[in-house]
Design a protein around this motif. Structure first.
Motif, PDB file in Angstrom:
ATOM      1  N   ALA A  63      -9.599  33.222 -61.920  1.00 41.51           N
ATOM      2  CA  ALA A  63     -10.079  33.226 -60.673  1.00 41.51           C
ATOM      3  C   ALA A  63     -11.440  34.121 -60.131  1.00 41.51           C
ATOM      4  CB  ALA A  63      -9.010  34.068 -59.832  1.00 41.51           C
ATOM      5  N   ALA A  64     -11.671  35.248 -60.837  1.00 44.25           N
ATOM      6  CA  ALA A  64     -13.219  36.411 -60.780  1.00 44.25           C
ATOM      7  C   ALA A  64     -14.207  35.326 -60.671  1.00 44.25           C
ATOM      8  CB  ALA A  64     -12.441  37.406 -61.391  1.00 44.25           C
ATOM      9  N   MET A  65     -13.957  34.185 -61.565  1.00 38.75           N
ATOM     10  CA  MET A  65     -15.428  33.985 -62.259  1.00 38.75           C
ATOM     11  C   MET A  65     -16.184  32.792 -60.862  1.00 38.75           C
ATOM     12  SD  MET A  65     -18.007  33.258 -64.535  1.00 38.75           S
ATOM     13  CE  MET A  65     -18.827  32.891 -64.843  1.00 38.75           C
ATOM     14  N   LYS A  66     -14.855  32.099 -60.547  1.00 39.66           N
ATOM     15  CA  LYS A  66     -15.060  31.559 -59.999  1.00 39.66           C
ATOM     16  C   LYS A  66     -15.589  31.793 -58.047  1.00 39.66           C
ATOM     17  CE  LYS A  66     -11.441  28.307 -61.501  1.00 39.66           C
ATOM     18  NZ  LYS A  66     -11.944  26.750 -61.451  1.00 39.66           N
ATOM     19  N   ARG A  67     -15.144  33.113 -57.805  1.00 41.26           N
ATOM     20  CA  ARG A  67     -15.535  33.585 -56.936  1.00 41.26           C
ATOM     21  C   ARG A  67     -17.187  34.500 -56.980  1.00 41.26           C
ATOM     22  NH1 ARG A  67     -10.500  35.872 -57.047  1.00 41.26           N
ATOM     23  NH2 ARG A  67     -11.059  37.932 -58.232  1.00 41.26           N
ATOM     24  N   ALA A  68     -17.060  34.597 -58.114  1.00 42.99           N
ATOM     25  CA  ALA A  68     -18.645  34.944 -58.747  1.00 42.99           C
ATOM     26  C   ALA A  68     -19.694  34.073 -58.285  1.00 42.99           C
ATOM     27  CB  ALA A  68     -18.833  35.272 -59.933  1.00 42.99           C
ATOM     28  N   LEU A  69     -19.003  33.012 -59.142  1.00 40.75           N
ATOM     29  CA  LEU A  69     -19.903  30.889 -58.776  1.00 40.75           C
ATOM     30  C   LEU A  69     -20.258  31.146 -57.062  1.00 40.75           C
ATOM     31  CD1 LEU A  69     -18.126  29.370 -61.935  1.00 40.75           C
ATOM     32  CD2 LEU A  69     -20.609  30.075 -62.231  1.00 40.75           C
ATOM     33  N   ALA A  70     -18.820  30.713 -56.715  1.00 34.08           N
ATOM     34  CA  ALA A  70     -19.250  31.212 -55.438  1.00 34.08           C
ATOM     35  C   ALA A  70     -19.761  31.833 -54.216  1.00 34.08           C
ATOM     36  CB  ALA A  70     -18.166  30.536 -54.717  1.00 34.08           C
ATOM     37  N   ALA A  71     -20.136  32.727 -55.054  1.00 36.00           N
ATOM     38  CA  ALA A  71     -20.642  33.516 -53.769  1.00 36.00           C
ATOM     39  C   ALA A  71     -22.719  33.293 -53.946  1.00 36.00           C
ATOM     40  CB  ALA A  71     -20.410  34.866 -54.785  1.00 36.00           C
ATOM     41  N   ARG A  72     -22.946  32.802 -55.062  1.00 34.29           N
ATOM     42  CA  ARG A  72     -24.119  33.148 -55.681  1.00 34.29           C
ATOM     43  C   ARG A  72     -25.182  30.623 -55.314  1.00 34.29           C
ATOM     44  NH1 ARG A  72     -26.044  36.121 -55.679  1.00 34.29           N
ATOM     45  NH2 ARG A  72     -27.848  35.701 -56.274  1.00 34.29           N
ATOM     46  N   ALA A  73     -24.206  30.742 -54.291  1.00 32.65           N
ATOM     47  CA  ALA A  73     -24.588  29.356 -53.844  1.00 32.65           C
ATOM     48  C   ALA A  73     -24.507  29.144 -51.767  1.00 32.65           C
ATOM     49  CB  ALA A  73     -23.712  27.906 -54.178  1.00 32.65           C
ATOM     50  N   ALA A  74     -25.567  28.571 -51.623  1.00 33.75           N
ATOM     51  CA  ALA A  74     -25.200  28.259 -50.002  1.00 33.75           C
ATOM     52  C   ALA A  74     -23.793  27.479 -49.259  1.00 33.75           C
ATOM     53  CB  ALA A  74     -26.484  27.540 -49.485  1.00 33.75           C
ATOM     54  N   ASP A  75     -23.145  26.545 -49.784  1.00 36.17           N
ATOM     55  CA  ASP A  75     -22.503  25.420 -49.419  1.00 36.17           C
ATOM     56  C   ASP A  75     -21.143  25.606 -50.724  1.00 36.17           C
ATOM     57  OD1 ASP A  75     -22.822  25.137 -47.043  1.00 36.17           O
ATOM     58  OD2 ASP A  75     -24.591  23.860 -47.847  1.00 36.17           O
ATOM     59  N   THR A  76     -19.974  26.040 -51.086  1.00 39.05           N
ATOM     60  CA  THR A  76     -18.696  25.232 -51.594  1.00 39.05           C
ATOM     61  C   THR A  76     -18.063  24.531 -51.474  1.00 39.05           C
ATOM     62  OG1 THR A  76     -19.405  27.855 -52.854  1.00 39.05           O
ATOM     63  CG2 THR A  76     -17.636  26.795 -52.679  1.00 39.05           C
ATOM     64  N   TYR A  77     -17.732  23.533 -51.956  1.00 41.61           N
ATOM     65  CA  TYR A  77     -16.814  22.341 -52.166  1.00 41.61           C
ATOM     66  C   TYR A  77     -15.638  22.524 -52.719  1.00 41.61           C
ATOM     67  CZ  TYR A  77     -19.384  20.467 -47.851  1.00 41.61           C
ATOM     68  OH  TYR A  77     -19.849  20.437 -46.474  1.00 41.61           O
ATOM     69  N   VAL A  78     -14.852  22.139 -52.476  1.00 42.65           N
ATOM     70  CA  VAL A  78     -13.650  22.776 -53.464  1.00 42.65           C
ATOM     71  C   VAL A  78     -12.953  21.400 -54.424  1.00 42.65           C
ATOM     72  CG1 VAL A  78     -10.677  23.532 -53.916  1.00 42.65           C
ATOM     73  CG2 VAL A  78     -12.441  25.061 -53.095  1.00 42.65           C
ATOM     74  N   LEU A  79     -12.686  20.970 -55.300  1.00 43.40           N
ATOM     75  CA  LEU A  79     -11.907  19.768 -55.696  1.00 43.40           C
ATOM     76  C   LEU A  79     -11.140  19.629 -55.968  1.00 43.40           C
ATOM     77  CD1 LEU A  79     -15.186  19.357 -58.529  1.00 43.40           C
ATOM     78  CD2 LEU A  79     -15.462  18.266 -56.470  1.00 43.40           C
ATOM     79  N   ALA A  80     -10.138  18.541 -55.093  1.00 44.92           N
ATOM     80  CA  ALA A  80      -8.745  18.618 -55.278  1.00 44.92           C
ATOM     81  C   ALA A  80      -8.522  17.183 -55.529  1.00 44.92           C
ATOM     82  CB  ALA A  80      -8.419  19.547 -54.211  1.00 44.92           C
TER      83      ALA A  80
END
Length: 254
Positions: free
Chosen positions: A190-207
């Motif tokens: 979960a922490a890694m996912k937050r770190a990745l999302a913080a480095r992008a202009a847009d974040t879309y979740v695949l579900a």
């Protein structure tokens, strides 16, 4: 006449299936038993992997808690649909952060061979899948490998993520629920996912649809920190409608 333990179990599972959640105090009042009794029943169900306990009750457990190999056989058509919709967001000459997991792997396979892009990932599986892509440049972030999802996690991986930037992040989760939010089963992941999302202009979740309305133990991100949700779930699904009404952009991959 009070219900037997087995009858209470069936009642709770039926309630979870019909309403998508269990509120312990309401069940206790309806059945004329103590909240402690309901909580004990929920502990037993959670121990069997049949629900995810939360404050005040329980939610449906995500099916995406199985190991990586087993998850590859879960809803493959739905994952392909989600991947196709996600790939449409990737612009030529852009940088994409691609999470690990089976839906992200479907995205890697769906990237058009003539698409010039940079893919940043912490998944050796994703990186390997893109070795034969003729135009994609691949950056692999390293760290301790979390085998459940075949991704790098931990301090080294988070630090590596903090040194990249991207136009788009496509993020996988195991649970999507209006109240529990976007969740996964491991705290470091979960922490890694937050770190990745913080480095992008847009974040879309695949579900893919089997994750909609379910929950896992650790929250990844609040709804306001993502740009949207990509799912093949029916637009008429109660949870999808609830999310849309709350202002979440839902991209249909049906």
């Amino acid at each position: 006449m009070r219900m037997l333990a087995a009858e209470r179990r069936d009642h709770l599972l039926g309630l979870l299936a019909r309403e998508g959640k269990i509120v312990a105090k309401n069940v206790a009042a309806d059945l004329g038993i103590s909240e402690d009794s309901v909580r004990r029943d929920l502990r037993d169900l959670a121990a069997e992997g049949l629900c995810q306990r939360v404050y005040g009750g329980a939610l449906p457990v995500s099916p995406a808690v199985a190991d990586y190999a087993a998850r590859q056989t879960v809803a493959p058509d739905g994952k392909r649909k989600v991947a196709a919709a996600a790939v449409a967001l990737v612009r030529p000459d852009s940088a994409l952060i691609l999470d690990g997991g089976t839906t992200a792997l479907a995205v890697a396979h769906a990237l058009p061979p003539d698409l010039v892009c940079t893919v940043i990932t912490h998944s050796p599986t994703i990186a390997a899948a893109l070795l034969t892509h003729p135009r994609a440049e691949v950056f692999l972030l390293g760290g301790r490998v979390f085998k459940h999802s075949a991704v790098a996690c931990g301090a080294a991986a988070v630090e590596a993520a903090q040194n990249v930037s991207a136009d788009l992040c496509l993020l996988g989760v195991t649970g999507v629920h209006p109240e529990a939010g976007l969740t996964t089963g491991d705290a470091e992941e979960a922490a890694m996912k937050r770190a990745l999302a913080a480095r992008a202009a847009d974040t879309y979740v695949l579900a893919s649809s089997e994750k909609i309305g379910t929950a896992s133990r650790f929250r990844v991100l609040p709804w306001e920190e993502i740009s949207g949700l990509i799912t093949d779930a029916d637009p008429g699904h109660a949870v999808v409608q609830q999310l849309a009404a709350a202002g979440v952009e839902v991209l249909s991959a049906g």
